[in-house]
Design a protein around this motif. Structure first.
Motif, short mmCIF file in Angstrom:
data_model
loop_
_atom_site.label_atom_id
_atom_site.label_comp_id
_atom_site.label_asym_id
_atom_site.label_seq_id
_atom_site.Cartn_x
_atom_site.Cartn_y
_atom_site.Cartn_z
N THR A 180 0.84 -1.21 0.00
CA THR A 180 0.00 0.00 0.00
C THR A 180 0.86 1.25 0.00
OG1 THR A 180 -1.73 -1.18 1.22
CG2 THR A 180 -1.83 1.22 1.21
N SER A 181 1.89 1.24 0.81
CA SER A 181 2.80 2.39 0.87
C SER A 181 3.47 2.63 -0.48
CB SER A 181 3.86 2.15 1.95
OG SER A 181 4.76 3.21 2.01
N LYS A 182 3.88 1.57 -1.13
CA LYS A 182 4.52 1.73 -2.44
C LYS A 182 3.52 2.21 -3.48
CE LYS A 182 8.44 -1.39 -1.95
NZ LYS A 182 9.25 -2.42 -2.55
N ASN A 183 2.30 1.75 -3.39
CA ASN A 183 1.29 2.19 -4.35
C ASN A 183 0.98 3.68 -4.20
OD1 ASN A 183 0.85 -0.22 -5.75
ND2 ASN A 183 -0.58 -0.98 -4.19
N ILE A 184 0.95 4.15 -2.97
CA ILE A 184 0.72 5.59 -2.75
C ILE A 184 1.86 6.39 -3.36
CG2 ILE A 184 0.63 7.37 -0.96
CD1 ILE A 184 -0.87 5.36 0.80
N GLN A 185 3.09 5.94 -3.12
CA GLN A 185 4.23 6.64 -3.70
C GLN A 185 4.20 6.58 -5.22
OE1 GLN A 185 6.49 8.40 -1.84
NE2 GLN A 185 7.22 9.14 -3.81
N LEU A 186 3.73 5.46 -5.75
CA LEU A 186 3.65 5.30 -7.21
C LEU A 186 2.67 6.31 -7.81
CD1 LEU A 186 3.75 1.93 -9.02
CD2 LEU A 186 2.12 3.62 -9.79
N VAL A 187 1.52 6.47 -7.19
CA VAL A 187 0.53 7.43 -7.68
C VAL A 187 1.10 8.85 -7.60
CG1 VAL A 187 -1.76 8.40 -7.30
CG2 VAL A 187 -1.41 5.95 -7.08
N HIS A 188 1.78 9.14 -6.51
CA HIS A 188 2.40 10.47 -6.37
C HIS A 188 3.40 10.73 -7.49
CE1 HIS A 188 5.87 12.91 -4.99
NE2 HIS A 188 4.94 13.71 -4.49
N ASP A 189 4.29 9.77 -7.73
CA ASP A 189 5.30 9.96 -8.76
C ASP A 189 4.68 10.03 -10.15
OD1 ASP A 189 7.13 9.91 -6.75
OD2 ASP A 189 7.81 7.87 -7.09
N LEU A 190 3.61 9.28 -10.37
CA LEU A 190 2.91 9.33 -11.65
C LEU A 190 2.35 10.74 -11.88
CD1 LEU A 190 1.74 7.92 -14.16
CD2 LEU A 190 -0.25 7.28 -12.76
N PHE A 191 1.75 11.29 -10.87
CA PHE A 191 1.19 12.64 -11.00
C PHE A 191 2.30 13.66 -11.29
CE2 PHE A 191 0.29 16.69 -8.86
CZ PHE A 191 -0.85 17.09 -9.56
N VAL A 192 3.38 13.61 -10.54
CA VAL A 192 4.48 14.56 -10.74
C VAL A 192 5.06 14.42 -12.13
CG1 VAL A 192 6.78 15.23 -9.97
CG2 VAL A 192 5.02 14.69 -8.28
N SER A 193 5.23 13.17 -12.60
CA SER A 193 5.79 12.95 -13.93
C SER A 193 4.90 13.52 -15.02
CB SER A 193 6.00 11.45 -14.16
OG SER A 193 7.14 11.00 -13.50
N LEU A 194 3.61 13.30 -14.88
CA LEU A 194 2.68 13.84 -15.90
C LEU A 194 2.69 15.36 -15.90
CD1 LEU A 194 -0.30 11.35 -15.43
CD2 LEU A 194 1.34 11.41 -17.30
N VAL A 195 2.84 15.96 -14.73
CA VAL A 195 2.94 17.42 -14.66
C VAL A 195 4.22 17.89 -15.33
CG1 VAL A 195 3.27 19.36 -13.08
CG2 VAL A 195 1.53 17.65 -12.59
N LEU A 196 5.34 17.22 -15.06
CA LEU A 196 6.60 17.61 -15.67
C LEU A 196 6.60 17.39 -17.18
CD1 LEU A 196 9.20 16.32 -13.05
CD2 LEU A 196 8.64 18.68 -13.58
N ASP A 197 5.95 16.32 -17.61
CA ASP A 197 5.85 16.07 -19.05
C ASP A 197 5.08 17.20 -19.74
OD1 ASP A 197 6.07 14.12 -21.39
OD2 ASP A 197 3.90 14.44 -21.28
N SER A 198 4.01 17.62 -19.11
CA SER A 198 3.25 18.75 -19.66
C SER A 198 4.09 20.02 -19.68
CB SER A 198 1.99 18.97 -18.81
OG SER A 198 1.30 20.13 -19.20
N ALA A 199 4.84 20.26 -18.60
CA ALA A 199 5.68 21.45 -18.54
C ALA A 199 6.76 21.41 -19.61
CB ALA A 199 6.31 21.56 -17.16
N ALA A 200 7.36 20.23 -19.83
CA ALA A 200 8.43 20.11 -20.83
C ALA A 200 7.92 20.42 -22.22
CB ALA A 200 9.03 18.71 -20.77
N LYS A 201 6.73 19.93 -22.53
CA LYS A 201 6.17 20.18 -23.86
C LYS A 201 5.89 21.68 -24.07
CE LYS A 201 4.08 15.62 -24.43
NZ LYS A 201 2.82 14.84 -24.49
N ILE A 202 5.37 22.32 -23.03
CA ILE A 202 5.05 23.74 -23.16
C ILE A 202 6.32 24.58 -23.26
CG2 ILE A 202 4.02 25.70 -21.95
CD1 ILE A 202 1.95 23.76 -20.81
N LEU A 203 7.30 24.29 -22.40
CA LEU A 203 8.52 25.08 -22.39
C LEU A 203 9.34 24.89 -23.66
CD1 LEU A 203 9.64 24.61 -18.68
CD2 LEU A 203 8.72 26.68 -19.72
N ASN A 204 9.42 23.64 -24.13
CA ASN A 204 10.20 23.38 -25.33
C ASN A 204 9.49 23.87 -26.59
OD1 ASN A 204 12.33 22.14 -23.99
ND2 ASN A 204 11.27 20.17 -23.95
#
Length: 1924
Positions: A1767-1791
């Protein structure tokens, strides 16, 4: 050797007996061990004997060494005289005459290395010289160390030939002893020995073979190995242990070695290996394999192998002790041994300690050896999870056949069962299932119980008796668990008892069989038998078993009562002619009381037969039997019914019977029994007489009873729980037995006077149990009783000697309690004849209570007597507590449950009564003991209720009262919640005038209100809304209506703390309360706090605040107006009302000016609220005032944080007012002012962290503003010089929080000094001459102080290169740790700067660093200049490389690091940008404008870095700074492997060093990759030239050839110069494969080798060998699968690695396998780690989400979570997934944008993802919601963080049920008090977002919030977002 005669040959052959291993250099700490491995002492010099000096001419000998033809003869003669002539110390004479060890070794120059005859002689002499220098010539130690280095660099091939299997024993012995002496000489030499010699177990096995000619060789070899351990050097120990199998060579035959050798081995393994915390557990496991542990266990049998001719018992005992200590650490210590804590207690499917299990399983009947058996039992007592393998061994020997082995097995099993302490098993988090599983496995093994049943059915009485004892032992142990759970975990006890009652009858021998066993034993009575066990003992054991069985399984004998023949049972006992007859009767009676208590009824024949027997036991000298008989007699007397269940009267009866029997003997017993029978026969008659006497005497004082009944009627009205009232119900007066006793005694007294004594003693004891003696006196007055009873009606006397003997405790206690002299507890309670038992303690306790209460009734109780009574009572309590907690609490219940104490309890009287004082002191005693606090609170309930009744009665009077002790009483007793609520309502109903006394003081009612409110807060209970409104109204009335000035600060505090806990009540406070505070005559800090919390939560009050605060009368109340105005400033709707600001500023302007000029005179109110005055400066102070202040440099006498805030505000006020660039003179003046303040602050011994931090912050801001100016005036200023010296002087004394100041010093030096300024030289000298400079620099810990100090050095060196000196380089190397932490990276830059500036670094190659470098360069102590042999070698450098750090380096290799710089942006900087508050560039707030000006450069730099470095293709995982720095490692390895370098490739491989350049092939820096290829090329060249084992050499050359031929499949980056780059996952595979290939014992050795051998090239576009390792069917399939999965987990670093995994179809394989039933928990956990590592790469997260259905797959797996970890790993996984998707969006906009992206970052537009993805993430979070309450606070915080980041539209998809469930799930984890979550729930149910806003505003005031508080704040924001 050819010229030696036979005697010389014999002497040479036996010289091994005179030499051994040399002593350790640490002679003072290892004396014991040294004496065991040292040789016989070398003869000392005897210069007084001239004849001995003529025996051998040293000068002639030295001259002969120059002659090749005679030197062998001379050397041989010299060796012989050294060994045989003890009269002269020839070695010392040789050294004194100019000889040296180098001269001896020189004899081998030019000779063949195969000339072992000469070499043996030379090495032997060299060995003796080393020993002599160690012991007697310390001044030559440096010389001999250098000679040894030369020897190791030159003659190792010769040594290896001498150790060869074909060499003779003498040569082997000499070589080993020489190596031993070298190793003990110096730990560095030891490392060199290990690196230079080829020490492989298979090549050295012949040295440990036990042959008659090789005994001394084996001993020498053991001493050689132990010499590496004796010094305790961690590096040396690690290195010898890394050579797996070396230590294991000597263990198998160790049981046949001498005692001295065995003890040395065992003690050194314990001290240097096990107790060394620096040795990893992995290395210890590799050293202590299960085979090695088995051989160590075999050392318990050393005595068998020892010589029979000698008495070896002492040596054997020492060896047994040493083995026991070693094994105990191995098997039980998690820190030092190889034991892993197993929370399942061995009941899991996979054992946590499989190596220890294997070792135990290999043992053969350890109980056959007494020492081995004790050791196993000792181990199991600490590590009960290791019981299962032992149980298997026991079950093999536990059959139903009679043998000696069987009896040993049973005894061993009993010892094992009793060894485990239940306290170690039962903990606060224990549950019934886990406890029951352990009990079943440990105590109820089916095989043992089945065999036990078989044995009980047999006719072998000896075996049956042993089984009965074993079964009793099992039940006793289980009973201990029940008792322990009752003490520490009551919630578990009932369920555990029920489970046991179900389980025991199923697995245990049946009750029928136990009864049949009892009858079969009875059949043996009076029958001649040849049994080895007496029948009485057997019968006792069976009865014990039956009693224990009945305790655990009550009523179990009901179905078999017909099988019991009680009469026959006692008849058979009478036939036994044994001393055990009494005990048999006792236990038989106990059994009958349990099984068939009616068999002992008074009308049964057994009653008269058994009762006398029990009284005989009662007066026996056996304490245990007497206590047991007391319990039996209680049961028998209770069955008679004549005592009506009155336990106190039974205790009185037993005590009197015991005392009388002790005095008159057993003759009194039959008469007592006769009296009992007579009373039973006339039971109804005596009851009627007692009733008549009660009616005639009118019971007692009706008035007292009426009052008493009123108290308890009220009590029962508020509490109907009978269990809680038990302590007042358990006090009946007495039964009719006293009448029957006295009547019968009157008839029988002529027969024997002892009956009269018994009657008197019983009457006295019964009297002491009475609350009121009148009724008893009325009952006994017609009989002839002692005057003592009647004396208590008026004038009490002490107990006479005619009643109790003067030596009894009762007699002495009675005298002491009626005497005013101080009571001596030792004198009163000391009785040599008897020990205190529970019955006597009860009697004495009631005696003390009786004396206290009755003397108070008769007004005879004074303070001295009261003190004596308390002293006696507390002694009795202590005695009860030492007996048991239950006994102690029963005594407390008896004492505080006394009706008279409660009736006379009057705590608020002006003169406190003695009984009240008595109660208060008893309660204080109980609180100090802190035993069973819950029961104590129950006992105190009536007293609390009476306090309420007293106070409630006072409220009816309607007066103001002042109780002096009300605070102490309420704190000690506290009020019940119901009573508190009623009392509060009654007080609130009183008129406001009652809140003050006639003396115009605050009434006690105010404190009572505060106490009740505080009680609600402590109990996490909310008040009734109306009640709290009434409190606020009362507070308002007190302020406005009372004329006198009353201090209501305590009430304000309670109200404030209550509103903090329950902010939803704020809206219930009328607005008029806020207004009345402005008119309050007395204000304090809580007045302002209470007004502030109201203003902060209610924006409607702002207008009222603005109206009143401008009034000068209000402003004059500074403690109220200043904090409240600050709260208004922080309110979002204040809008900075200029009218208010100017009014406040105008009033306090003079004060502000005064505290700016003289800060030391500022009062605390200005210090605490400096933020207000800062705002007033910004908004109201005239710029001209600021200008006038900043025109000069100020020198203040004090440095305060608030003052710096004000100065800073004035400076920035002036700076912002100047639209053009600010005049530099102001910046310069302000800088010097701050520097002067810094000097003042640093002069203090302990400057606060806040002060240093504020100074540092201000300097940072000035540095940003002041760039590009000329600071000549600052440099010349004495302020700057003083600041620099003060900062350096205090940087160590102040601590880590001063590190920021050192950082500022470096920045200031860089700012103000121009290049090549001569002032830098002086600063550099001041810095390096600091007394703590070297200590900080040489600190191995990566501290911030060290980092900033090195940064300062770098700045100064960069400013002026003239400060550089070659002598600095050793300091830097010694301070360097070769890691990637900030200090090491800065040091590396500093070294590069020295090298690029022309400083020669060649003489320091190869570079030594850290402590080894410090020692080598003589930084810590003076040392002679090193000779040629003293230069560091390559092996010295290799020894510095730690294997664990190397493995961490390849796991966390910094692929973005460039070889010559560190320009890559840190991943945590990117995440910080997402979380940072967005800058509002359009703000008009002055302070925000200042913040923007300071923060904007950081955002600009970050936006450029984000755009330049594509963050979507790299993992945002934080870097590990604990790895080696590849920027240093690559050049270092390149130099080490340079052509001509004397480096061992084998050493490189064994240390795992080759893995670093292999991993560097994945670097994104082409120069780094080029350096790595260069290292591999040089290694390949060295490998070809080295004398290496053919097979290993071929393997490694093929390995490198395969890599080289496979580079065409690698990645070629643009602009990289065609330097191939491997994906990180492939490079990690190669790196870890290189480590595996050096260890043949590794499970992966075979598949990795096969893969390398079978492949001509490897395709680096896919994961190497993935399918074969993942789907392997070998027996080691699990290890292979986990290994490749770990490679995937740790190798995913960039999107290139994702491409490799995608091409290998890895994700499809892993996702499918995760759902497969074959996947175990560990595999699933690693698969989740792999997914997490993948989605940390933003681009990969997008692909897996869009193309692989990751989110639906996660939704499916979340439904089947197994554990908290998943359960603890799954929570961290969802957190990292959210952050990655945010960064992916930021990278596309900035580039995709042509701008720099700053606007998009500041606005947050680039950090947004689609609503669809947000909805999917929301559903993922909902899938985890059900398990949220079982996680940790950190997990909940992560969960809520993601939910908080979702948009309001997404969050609104949650239903009210789901949002309420979210709050409930989080509540138990992050808000144990449930206060904040209660507010959230109220806001949800009432749809009140304003309530949440209020609560959030209050939480913003929390400084340094915990994870739990942060989580609650997140929860507030989420629900507020949902409600908005």
């Amino acid at each position: 050797m050819a010229v030696m005669n036979k005697k010389k040959r014999k002497a040479a052959k036996e010289d091994g007996d005179k030499e051994g291993a040399p002593p350790s250099k640490k002679s003072s700490s290892n004396t014991e061990l040294e004496t065991e491995i040292e040789p016989t002492e070398v003869p000392q010099t005897n210069d007084a004997d001239p004849k001995s000096a003529l025996k051998f001419d040293i000068k002639h000998f030295r001259k002969g060494l120059n002659n090749v033809s005679t030197r062998l003869v001379g050397l041989t003669q010299f060796l012989n005289v050294c060994n045989n002539d003890g009269s002269v110390d020839y070695i010392m004479k040789y050294l004194e005459n100019g000889g040296s060890p180098g001269e001896i070794l020189k004899q081998l120059e030019g000779q063949s290395q195969k000339d072992l005859i000469l070499a043996t002689t030379v090495f032997h002499i060299f060995h003796l010289i080393i020993l002599k220098i160690q012991s007697s010539a310390a001044h030559l130690l440096q010389s001999i160390e250098d000679t040894c280095r030369y020897f190791l660099n030159t003659y190792v091939p010769t040594i290896e030939l001498m150790l060869n299997e074909k060499s003779n024993p003498k040569q082997q012995r000499v070589a080993l002893k020489l190596l031993t002496s070298i190793v003990t000489l110096n730990s560095e030499l030891g490392l060199t020995v290990l690196n230079q010699l080829t020490l492989q177990p298979k090549m050295l096995r012949h040295l440990v073979n036990r042959q008659s000619a090789k005994e001394d060789v084996r001993t020498s070899f053991i001493q050689f190995l132990m010499s590496f351990l004796i010094d305790g050097n961690t590096t040396l120990v690690k290195t010898i242990l890394d050579k797996h199998g070396l230590i294991a060579l000597i263990i198998p035959d160790l049981s046949r070695d001498g005692a001295d050798v065995v003890l040395v081995v065992l003690r050194l393994l314990k001290t240097s290996v096990l107790n060394n915390a620096s040795i990893s557990k992995t290395l210890k496991i590799c050293t202590f394999t299960h085979q090695v542990i088995s051989y160590i266990f075999n050392l318990f049998n050393w005595r068998k192998h020892a010589s029979k001719s000698n008495d070896c018992s002492e040596e054997s005992d020492e060896i047994d002790k040493a083995v026991d200590e070693l094994l105990y650490i191995l098997f039980t210590s998690h820190k030092y041994g190889i034991y892993f804590t197993d929370k399942t207690l061995g009941s899991g499917d996979v054992p946590k300690n499989k190596y220890l299990w294997k070792a135990i399983e290999s043992l053969e009947a350890p109980w056959n050896n007494e020492s081995a058996g004790r050791c196993i039992i000792k181990i199991l007592s600490e590590s009960p999870d290791l019981y299962r393998p032992i149980r298997g061994i026991i079950e093999e020997s536990f059959d139903a056949n009679k043998s000696e082995q069987w009896f040993k097995t049973v005894n061993f099993l009993k010892s094992v069962l009793t060894s485990v302490d239940p306290k170690r098993i039962i903990s606060t988090d224990s549950d019934v299932s886990s406890l029951m599983n352990f009990i079943r496995q440990f105590y109820l093994p089916s095989a043992v119980l089945k065999t036990s049943t078989t044995v009980l059915k047999s006719t072998e009485n000896v075996m049956r008796n042993e089984i009965v004892i074993l079964l009793s032992t099992i039940l006793k142990c289980i009973k201990h668990y029940l008792n322990e759970s009752d003490q520490s975990l009551k919630r578990v006890r009932i369920n555990l008892k029920n489970r046991l009652e179900e389980t025991i009858p199923k697995v245990f021998p049946t009750v029928d069989l136990l009864i049949l066993t009892l009858h079969s034993v009875l059949d043996k009575v009076a029958v001649e038998s040849d049994d080895e066990i007496p029948t009485s003992k057997f019968l006792l054991n069976v009865l014990d078993l039956l009693l224990l069985y009945n305790d655990l399984v009550p009523n179990s004998f009901d179905p078999v009562l017909t099988m019991l023949d009680t009469k026959r049972l006692f008849e058979k006992i009478e036939f036994l002619d044994s001393d055990d007859r009494i005990e048999l009767k006792l236990k038989t009676t106990s059994f009958l009381l349990c099984a068939d208590r009616f068999a002992l009824a008074p009308d049964k024949p057994l009653f008269k037969e058994i009762l006398p027997a029990m009284f005989e036991v009662l007066i026996s000298n056996d304490v245990q039997l007497a206590e047991a008989s007391r319990d039996v007699l209680r049961g028998i007397l209770d069955t008679t019914g004549i005592f009506d269940g009155n336990k106190s009267e039974i205790d009185a009866f037993l005590y009197a019977a015991h005392c009388t029997s002790k005095k008159y003997g057993a003759d009194i017993v039959p008469m007592i029994v006769d009296v009992l029978e007579a009373v039973v026969l006339n039971d109804d008659k005596y009851k009627k007489q007692l009733k008549k006497i009660a009616v005639d005497s009118n019971e007692c004082d009706l008035k007292s009873i009426e009052n008493f009944d009123i108290i308890f009627d009220n009590l029962e009205r508020y509490n109907k729980n009978k269990e809680e009232l038990h302590f007042v119900e358990d006090r009946p007066y007495f039964t009719h037995f006293i009448i029957g006793l006295l009547k019968n005694v009157k008839k029988l007294v002529e027969v024997h006077e002892s009956l009269q004594d018994f009657s008197d003693q019983f009457t006295v004891c019964l009297l002491h149990f009475q609350d009121n003696p009148d009724r008893l006196y009325s009952t006994v007055k017609e009989f002839k009783v002692d005057d003592y009873v009647s004396s208590w009606k008026s004038d009490p006397i002490s107990i006479g000697r005619n009643v109790f003997d003067k030596k009894t405790r009762m007699f002495k206690l009675s005298r002491a309690l009626l005497n005013d002299s101080e009571l001596d507890t030792d004198e009163v309670f000391n009785d040599c004849n008897t020990d205190l038992n529970q019955s006597e303690l009860n009697v004495l306790l009631n005696t003390v209570l009786f004396y206290v209460v009755q003397q108070q009734r008769l007004n005879a109780l004074n303070r001295a007597k009261l003190s004596n009574a308390k002293r006696a009572l507390f002694f009795i309590f202590e005695s009860c507590l030492s007996s048991s907690t239950t006994s102690y609490m029963d005594g407390i219940r008896r004492c505080l449950g006394h009706g008279d104490l409660l009736l006379n309890f009057a705590p608020f009287e002006s003169t406190q009564s003695h009984l009240t004082e008595f109660v208060v002191d008893v309660v204080a005693f109980c609180r100090d003991k802190d035993v069973d606090r819950t029961l104590l609170e129950v006992v105190l309930k009536p007293y609390r209720h009476k306090i309420y009744l007293i106070l409630a009665a006072e409220t009816l009077k309607g007066k103001g009262i002042k109780f002096n002790n009300v605070e102490d009483v309420l704190k000690s007793f506290k009020l019940d919640s119901n009573d508190a609520s009623l009392l509060l309502s009654a007080v609130l109903d009183m008129d406001v005038s009652c809140m003050e006394t006639s003396a115009n003081e605050a009434s006690s009612w105010i404190y009572i209100i505060c106490h009740v409110i505080d009680l609600y807060v402590q109990n996490n209970t909310a008040l009734n809304l109306k009640t709290f409104t009434d409190v606020t109204n009362l507070y308002s009335k007190i302020i406005t209506e009372l004329n006198s000035i009353i201090n209501v600060s305590e009430l304000e505090r309670s109200m404030y703390e209550y509103l903090l806990a329950y902010p939803d009540f704020i809206e219930a406070v009328p607005g008029t309360v806020f207004e009345t505070m402005f008119a309050a005559k007395h204000v304090g800090k809580y007045t302002a706090k209470l007004a502030g919390i109201l203003l902060q939560s209610n924006s409607n009050l702002l207008n009222k605040f603005c109206k009143y605060v401008v009034n000068e009368d209000v402003l004059s109340k500074r403690e109220f107006a200043i904090p409240l105005t600050l709260v208004a400033f922080h309110h979002g709707r204040f809008k900075y009302n200029l009218e208010v600001l100017n009014a406040v500023y105008k009033y306090y302007k003079s004060n502000i000016t005064k505290i700016v000029e003289k800060p030391q005179k500022a009062t605390q109110i200005y210090v605490d609220n400096v933020d207000l005055f800062v705002k007033l400066v910004y908004y109201c102070m005239d710029v001209a005032e600021c200008d006038a202040f900043l025109k000069k440099v100020h020198k203040f006498d004090a440095a305060e944080v608030f003052h710096i805030h004000l100065l800073e505000a004035m400076f920035f006020k002036h700076a912002l007012a100047d639209k053009s660039n600010m005049n530099f003179i102001y910046i310069e003046n302000f800088l010097l002012t701050i520097l002067q303040l810094s000097v003042v602050a640093l002069k203090r011994d302990d400057p606060s962290e806040d002060k240093i931090s504020k100074i540092s912050s201000t300097l940072n801001q000035l540095i940003v503003l002041a760039k590009g100016n000329d600071f000549t005036n600052v440099i010349k200023s004495t302020i700057w010089q003083n600041f620099f010296k003060a900062a350096l002087k205090s940087f160590v004394r102040v601590g880590e929080h001063n590190s920021d100041l050192i950082k500022d010093v470096a920045q200031l030096v860089d700012l103000i000094y121009p290049v090549d300024d001569s002032g830098i030289v002086e600063l550099f000298d001041v810095t390096t001459s600091h007394s703590e400079f070297l200590n900080v620099m040489l600190n191995t810990q990566a501290s911030d102080i060290k980092t900033h100090l090195v940064r300062l050095l770098l700045v100064m060196v960069g400013k002026n290169k003239n400060v550089m000196k070659a002598s600095h380089i050793p300091v830097y190397l010694s301070a360097y740790q070769a890691t990637r932490n900030r200090s090491d990276r800065t040091l590396l830059s500093l070294l590069k700067l020295y090298e690029s500036s022309g400083q020669s670094m060649i003489e320091y190659r190869p570079y030594l660093w850290s402590d080894v470098g410090a020692n080598h360069f003589a930084l810590r102590s003076s040392r002679k200049k090193a000779s040629l042999w003293g230069n560091p070698t390559v092996n010295h450098v290799l020894n510095l490389l730690d294997r664990e750090i190397i493995e961490r380096t390849i796991k966390h290799f910094p692929i973005d690091t460039e070889l010559n710089s560190d320009s890559a942006i840190e991943s945590d900087q990117v995440l910080k940008v997402i979380d940072d508050q967005v800058l509002n560039l359009n703000t008009t707030d002055v302070q925000e404008l200042v913040r923007n000006k300071m923060m904007l450069p950081k955002y600009e730099e970050c936006s450029r870095e984000l755009k330049r470095n594509d963050c979507a293709d790299r993992s945002f995982e934080s870097a590990d700074c604990g790895t080696y720095d590849p920027s240093f490692m690559m050049p270092l390895l390149s130099y080490i492997l340079a052509p001509g370098s004397a480096v061992s490739c084998h050493r490189i491989l064994r240390g795992g060093i080759l893995a670093v350049p292999l991993m560097a092939l994945s670097s994104h820096c082409p120069i780094m990759r080029t350096a790595a290829y260069n290292v591999l090329y040089r290694f390949y060249t060295q490998l070809e030239a080295e004398i290496f084992y053919k097979n290993d050499k071929l393997l490694w050359t093929q390995f490198l050839d395969t890599i080289r031929s496979s580079l065409n499949t690698a990645v070629i980056d643009e602009g990289s110069g065609n330097t191939p780059r491997l994906p990180a996952v492939c490079a990690l595979y190669l790196a870890r494969a290189a480590i595996v290939m050096t260890n043949p014992l590794d499970p992966l050795f075979k598949p990795i080798n096969n893969f390398i051998i079978s492949k001509q090239y490897v395709n680096f576009s896919v994961v190497p060998d993935l399918l074969d390792l993942f789907h392997n069917t070998d027996i080691t399939y699990a290890e292979r699968r986990l290994w490749i999965l770990e490679v995937l987990r740790d190798g995913i670093r960039t999107f290139d690695d994702i491409k490799v995994l995608l091409k290998s179809v890895t994700f499809k394989i892993l996702l499918d396998y995760y759902s497969c039933s074959l996947a175990d928990a560990k595999t699933r956990s690693i698969i989740l780690d792999i997914l997490n590592a993948s989605i940390r790469i933003p681009r990969a997260a997008k692909i897996l989400t869009d193309g692989y259905g990751l989110i639906p797959w996660l939704n499916t797996t979340f439904k089947n979570q197994e554990s908290k970890e998943i359960t603890s790993k799954n929570i961290q996984l969802v957190h990292d997934l959210f952050v990655s998707l945010v960064l992916d969006s930021a990278a596309k906009i900035l580039n995709g944008s042509e701008k720099d992206g700053l606007d998009m970052i500041l606005s947050g537009k680039c950090f947004r993802i689609s609503e669809v993805i947000q909805s999917e993430i929301l559903f993922l979070l909902l899938g985890l919601l059900d398990r949220l309450s079982s996680t940790t606070v950190a997990d909940v915080k992560t969960y809520l963080y993601v939910l908080k980041k979702l948009s309001g539209i997404t969050v609104k998809q949650l239903s009210s049920v789901q949002i309420a469930k979210l709050v409930r799930e989080c509540e138990s984890v992050v808000d144990p008090s449930k206060r904040r979550c209660r507010t959230i729930i109220l806001a949800i149910s009432g749809k009140k977002p304003g309530l949440l806003s209020t609560s959030l505003a209050l939480m913003d005031n929390i400084k340094s919030p915990t994870d739990g508080e942060t989580s609650v704040k997140y929860l507030h924001n989420i629900v507020l977002n949902w409600l908005s």
